[in-house]
Design a protein around this motif. Structure first.
Motif, PDB file in Angstrom:
ATOM      1  N   ARG A 133      -1.447   0.744  -3.073  1.00 56.14           N
ATOM      2  CA  ARG A 133      -2.462  -0.064  -3.755  1.00 56.14           C
ATOM      3  C   ARG A 133      -3.781   0.702  -3.799  1.00 56.14           C
ATOM      4  O   ARG A 133      -4.228   1.238  -2.777  1.00 56.14           O
ATOM      5  CB  ARG A 133      -2.649  -1.396  -3.023  1.00 56.14           C
ATOM      6  N   GLY A 136      -9.434   0.008  -7.070  1.00 57.79           N
ATOM      7  CA  GLY A 136     -10.119  -0.191  -8.354  1.00 57.79           C
ATOM      8  C   GLY A 136     -11.585   0.202  -8.287  1.00 57.79           C
ATOM      9  O   GLY A 136     -12.066   0.652  -7.233  1.00 57.79           O
ATOM     10  N   ASP A 168      -9.329  -6.054  -9.786  1.00 58.32           N
ATOM     11  CA  ASP A 168      -9.185  -4.696 -10.306  1.00 58.32           C
ATOM     12  C   ASP A 168      -8.225  -3.831  -9.479  1.00 58.32           C
ATOM     13  O   ASP A 168      -8.079  -2.643  -9.733  1.00 58.32           O
ATOM     14  CB  ASP A 168     -10.559  -4.016 -10.390  1.00 58.32           C
ATOM     15  N   ASP A 169      -7.623  -4.428  -8.431  1.00 56.34           N
ATOM     16  CA  ASP A 169      -6.650  -3.660  -7.633  1.00 56.34           C
ATOM     17  C   ASP A 169      -5.411  -3.404  -8.471  1.00 56.34           C
ATOM     18  O   ASP A 169      -5.003  -4.265  -9.257  1.00 56.34           O
ATOM     19  CB  ASP A 169      -6.236  -4.449  -6.386  1.00 56.34           C
ATOM     20  N   PHE A 170      -4.828  -2.238  -8.321  1.00 59.53           N
ATOM     21  CA  PHE A 170      -3.538  -2.037  -8.969  1.00 59.53           C
ATOM     22  C   PHE A 170      -2.565  -1.373  -8.000  1.00 59.53           C
ATOM     23  O   PHE A 170      -2.951  -0.652  -7.085  1.00 59.53           O
ATOM     24  CB  PHE A 170      -3.678  -1.235 -10.265  1.00 59.53           C
ATOM     25  N   SER A 172       0.981   0.785  -7.283  1.00 57.92           N
ATOM     26  CA  SER A 172       1.821   1.824  -7.861  1.00 57.92           C
ATOM     27  C   SER A 172       3.033   2.037  -6.958  1.00 57.92           C
ATOM     28  O   SER A 172       2.966   1.808  -5.740  1.00 57.92           O
ATOM     29  CB  SER A 172       1.015   3.118  -7.986  1.00 57.92           C
ATOM     30  N   LYS A 259      -4.741   3.918 -15.316  1.00 54.43           N
ATOM     31  CA  LYS A 259      -4.207   2.844 -14.486  1.00 54.43           C
ATOM     32  C   LYS A 259      -5.206   1.680 -14.406  1.00 54.43           C
ATOM     33  O   LYS A 259      -4.816   0.512 -14.433  1.00 54.43           O
ATOM     34  CB  LYS A 259      -3.925   3.373 -13.074  1.00 54.43           C
ATOM     35  N   GLN A 260      -6.479   2.037 -14.262  1.00 54.73           N
ATOM     36  CA  GLN A 260      -7.494   0.994 -14.122  1.00 54.73           C
ATOM     37  C   GLN A 260      -7.623   0.185 -15.397  1.00 54.73           C
ATOM     38  O   GLN A 260      -7.875  -1.018 -15.373  1.00 54.73           O
ATOM     39  CB  GLN A 260      -8.828   1.624 -13.732  1.00 54.73           C
ATOM     40  N   ALA A 263      -4.807  -2.261 -15.476  1.00 53.75           N
ATOM     41  CA  ALA A 263      -4.809  -3.289 -14.430  1.00 53.75           C
ATOM     42  C   ALA A 263      -5.250  -4.627 -15.003  1.00 53.75           C
ATOM     43  O   ALA A 263      -6.136  -4.673 -15.859  1.00 53.75           O
ATOM     44  CB  ALA A 263      -5.756  -2.865 -13.314  1.00 53.75           C
TER      45      ALA A 263
END
Lengths: 264, 618
Positions: A133, A136, A168-170, A172, A259-260, A263
């Motif tokens: 994780r 963000g 805003d966390d993503f 992977s 990625k952001q 998200a």
């Protein structure tokens, strides 16, 4: 310093090292995998020094054993101090020196935390997968709640939607890091104890349920590396692995931005 | 559990001679019968444990091979094999055979006692141990199969039934088995300690105790301390599993979709409790072997043990330090790194008494031209394997190196060489050495195992042991983790070989070699089983002291057994420390050596006496 330079010069460790640094693709099956981290070189040196010392002591002891068995019979040795206490003192000094060296390395990697500028990533071990994780743009991890965990609905870590930090966390399934920047890993486990291990980064730390353990290191060489689970965690233990992708800083920035953007 | 094929009739007193032989053997409280029962139990266990390890090795290199009557070995089957192999070997072979088996058979005779202190407790301990083994094996046949969490049983995997196969009834049975074993082992150790403390014969001072007895003594002390902690930990885990407590479960633990909302426990508590037991456990397994090796090297070299007092001190020191360094199993477990440093230093410290022992062994045989009887060969093999396995100990004791090596095959190589192989060599040395005492009955004197077969067995076993476990250091360095049922076929994205698959498949050629070597090593043990079966009936008849030993178990009234009733036996006195040989100083290779057993009252001529312990006979 002179001492450590001497040992490196005396031991064939350096030529062995070059063997697996330069020819990683055709490397021998029984040598250390290549090292791609900033702290790995010192660790490898110390490990090889230890291995050579162990090998030398082993050979020496077996030589004494064989000579003792084969040589002519002689009256028994009586000088206790010379054949017992003197070698013991020498061994004590040797082990003390090795411990001291090892402790300095250990302290430099574990006694203090990562620098405040380090990249923050959270690693969560779940039977039988690793999740990574990223916090963000707000640089803060949102709260998680185990009762919200729903892997089928795309929320394997139970991110709380009410916490603004989690927006805003993503997450992977691959650990992607930039080269030459320190990383601060927050290690967690959701269910049972897992062993987070990247052999090529000379990194190993158990992820323990109920605990958050910090681990920091600096990857140096771009490439893909294996992430394994090294603590028996159930029937899928052997296939609980993931990939670490080290990118040059500019490529990492592109990846992060993409990625952001994606998200939720 | 059927009694051994050669269980001698146990008739401690004439009245029992009317009872059927089987009944007498089964419910005997004679320590020799119990010792043989323990050894037969360990033999059954070691055969099962070895076969399981072969299945693991075969599966590792030929994962598709279907097990007859079972089919392909599934991941959970592999982990069950690992768990049962480890548990059986550690508890029912390496703890049981040297400590309870040979301890019962030889210890009382070595200190001039006629029996163990608590004969009925002794028998109860054996039957509890047998029940524990039966329960452990039965766990293979319950729904879900045997436990798969390794012999260390780390929670929450072991604490929550939903965490995988074998963690329901299989784990309950595992815990029950180990709890029973812990009770039995504690009782048996209390018995051993009391026997050594109370039943020594006249003149058997502490400094005259054979080093084997010191090994049993220290191991018994460790057993009482360590097993009681293990028992407590198991009870806590049982409560976590069935009584809703959370000693080892943190709140919010989510296993397989089932959320744990109880109190705030920690799995680390289990690790502390378990390794507080687990580390002394390996010394419990090896200390009797170390004592025996010291005695055998001296016996077959016709020398006194070099630095006898130091040997006693180092035995006790190893015991003491052995209970202080459990944390070196936890360097990467989530401990405070400062704690790791402390445990690192205490672990390094134990290398010194261990090294002192090796130096003393080397000095004892230095230029002694020993006689190479099979027990001596196995004692020398013990020294070699102890060295090879021991020297990697200080490497693993450094947390920074353990960070790379932890839970790899490097660790597997280390503990198999020092504990399993050296431990087994100790057991073989004991079996070849004491076989006349094992086989003697009131009807006929004891027999010897065949020497040529023994030599063949020794060389094959030594070669096999090194061929199996030396290459494991290399696969460990290459990164092969423990407990992996499969090393290839882990696909990555797009069907390509994942980095993990690429890393692990490097070790496959070496792993194939290890598997061939393991099959060779196991096959070589058939020589021993054949020798055992043949020599029981046709072995050479032994004299009353075939090895010119100086310790009391070879006293004529201790052998044949069962001995005469206590009233008919002469009082035994001890006059000196063991391992007195004359002359002490050799001029040539062809000196006729005479020996002076502990019980012989005639002293050497005054100028030739060199009492190593400097104690005056009482």
């Amino acid at each position: 310093m002179i001492c450590s330079r001497l040992t490196s010069a005396c031991l064939p460790s350096l030529c062995l090292r070059s063997l697996w640094l330069d020819h990683a693709a055709i490397r021998s099956p029984w040598l250390l995998p290549r090292d791609a981290s900033a702290h790995g070189l010192a660790l490898d040196h110390h490990l090889l020094l230890n291995l050579w010392i162990a090998l030398a002591l082993l050979a020496l002891a077996h030589l004494i054993l064989l000579i003792g068995l084969l040589a002519r019979r002689h009256s028994e040795p009586t000088q206790l101090w010379r054949i017992e206490y003197l070698p013991l003192a020498a061994l004590a000094l040797l082990f003390a020196a090795l411990t001291l060296k090892a402790e300095r390395l250990w302290a430099s990697s574990r006694y203090t935390g990562a620098s405040p500028t380090a990249l923050q990533v959270e690693v969560t071990g779940v039977q039988f997968a690793w999740y990574f994780r990223y916090p963000g743009p707000d640089a803060t991890f949102g709260l998680t709640n185990p009762s919200l965990v729903a892997p089928g609905e795309g929320n394997p870590l139970g991110l709380s939607s009410t916490d603004p930090h989690s927006a805003d966390d993503f997450v992977s399934s691959q650990l992607v890091l930039p080269a030459n920047r320190e990383v601060d890993l927050r290690l967690r486990a959701q269910d049972v104890i897992h062993g987070f291990s990247i052999p090529e980064m000379r990194l190993k730390q158990n992820a323990v349920p109920g605990q958050t353990i910090h681990l920091h290191f600096t990857p140096t060489t771009p490439g893909t590396y294996a992430i394994l689970c090294t603590q028996l965690c159930g029937l899928g233990h052997y296939r609980m692995n993931a990939t670490l992708l080290i990118l040059p800083p500019d490529q990492f920035a592109t990846w992060l931005a993409a990625k952001q953007k994606a998200a939720p | 559990m059927t009694p051994p094929f050669n269980t001698p009739p146990a008739q401690p007193h004439p009245a029992s001679s009317t009872s059927p032989r089987l009944r007498a053997a089964l419910f005997s409280t004679d320590h020799r019968v119990i010792g043989i029962q323990y050894l037969v139990l360990a033999l059954i266990a070691v055969v099962i444990g070895t076969l399981l390890s072969l299945l693991m090795r075969i599966h590792l290199v030929w994962p598709d091979w279907p097990l007859p009557l079972h089919g392909p070995i599934l991941p959970e089957d592999y982990l069950a094999l690992v768990t049962i192999h480890g548990t059986i070997m550690l508890f029912f072979v390496l703890t049981t055979a040297p400590q309870a088996g040979f301890g019962n058979l030889i210890l009382p005779a070595q200190i001039g006692a006629r029996s163990m202190a608590f004969p009925a407790l002794n028998a109860a301990s054996f039957w509890l141990t047998a029940a524990a083994l039966l329960i452990l094996l039965s766990s293979t046949f319950v729904p879900g199969g045997a436990a798969i969490s390794g012999w260390t049983a780390y929670p929450p995997l072991s604490a929550v039934a939903s965490s995988g196969p074998g963690q329901a009834l299989g784990m309950d049975l595992w815990l029950t088995s180990i709890a029973l074993f812990a009770i039995a082992s504690t009782a048996s150790s209390i018995n051993t300690l009391t026997t050594i403390l109370r039943n020594r014969c006249h003149g058997m001072t502490w400094e005259r105790l054979p080093l084997t007895v010191w090994g049993w003594f220290t191991a018994a002390l460790l057993s009482i301390i360590a097993f009681s902690v293990l028992l407590a930990a198991i009870l806590l885990l049982f409560c976590d599993r069935h009584a809703g407590t959370s000693f080892f479960l943190p709140t919010g633990d989510l296993v397989n979709g089932i959320l744990h909302q109880g109190g705030n426990g920690s799995p680390l508590l289990w690790l502390h409790l378990f390794w507080f037991f687990g580390h002394p456990e390996v010394y419990i397994a090896i200390l009797p072997g170390m004592g025996l090796t010291s005695m055998l090297l001296a016996n077959f070299s016709h020398r006194r043990v070099f630095a006898y007092r130091t040997m006693i001190t180092t035995t006790l020191l190893i015991g003491l330090l052995g209970i202080l360094l459990w944390g070196h199993h936890m360097f990467v477990a989530g401990l405070n790194p400062f704690a790791s440093s402390a445990f690192s230093i205490s672990t390094m410290a134990i290398a010194l008494p261990a090294a002192a022992k090796v130096l003393s062994w080397l000095a004892t045989i230095w230029r002694s031209r020993p006689s190479y009887k099979t027990p001596m060969l196995f004692a020398l093999g013990f020294v070699s394997l102890f060295l090879t396995g021991g020297l990697t100990g200080p490497i693993l004791a450094q947390p920074i190196l353990d960070e790379y090596l932890h839970n790899t095959f490097f660790v597997v190589a280390h503990f198999h060489l020092i504990m399993a192989m050296a431990g087994i060599f100790g057991l073989y040395a004991a079996t070849y050495y004491w076989f006349p005492l094992l086989t003697a009955t009131s009807q006929h004197p004891g027999r010897l195992l065949s020497e040529p077969l023994g030599h063949l067995h020794f060389w094959c076993t030594l070669l096999g042991a090194y061929a199996v476990f030396l290459p494991m250091h290399l696969t460990g360095l290459a990164g092969e983790p423990r407990h992996y049922g499969q090393l290839t076929g882990i696909p990555g994205p797009g069907g390509s070989l994942s980095p993990a698959g690429a890393l692990l498949s490097h070790t496959l050629p070496l792993n194939r070699f290890i598997t061939y070597a393991a099959i060779f090593l196991a096959t070589a043990q058939l020589i021993f089983l054949f020798n055992l079966a043949r020599s029981l009936r046709k072995g050479k008849i032994a004299s009353s002291n075939p090895w010119q030993a100086t310790t009391l178990e070879w006293h004529p009234s201790m052998n044949p057994f069962p001995p005469l009733p206590a009233s008919d036996t002469p009082e035994i006195s001890v006059h000196r420390a063991p391992c007195h040989y004359q002359p002490c100083h050799y001029q040539s290779n062809k000196v006729e050596v005479s020996f002076l057993p502990q019980w012989a009252p005639i002293p050497f001529e005054q100028d030739e006496i060199e009492d190593v312990t400097d104690t005056k006979p009482e």
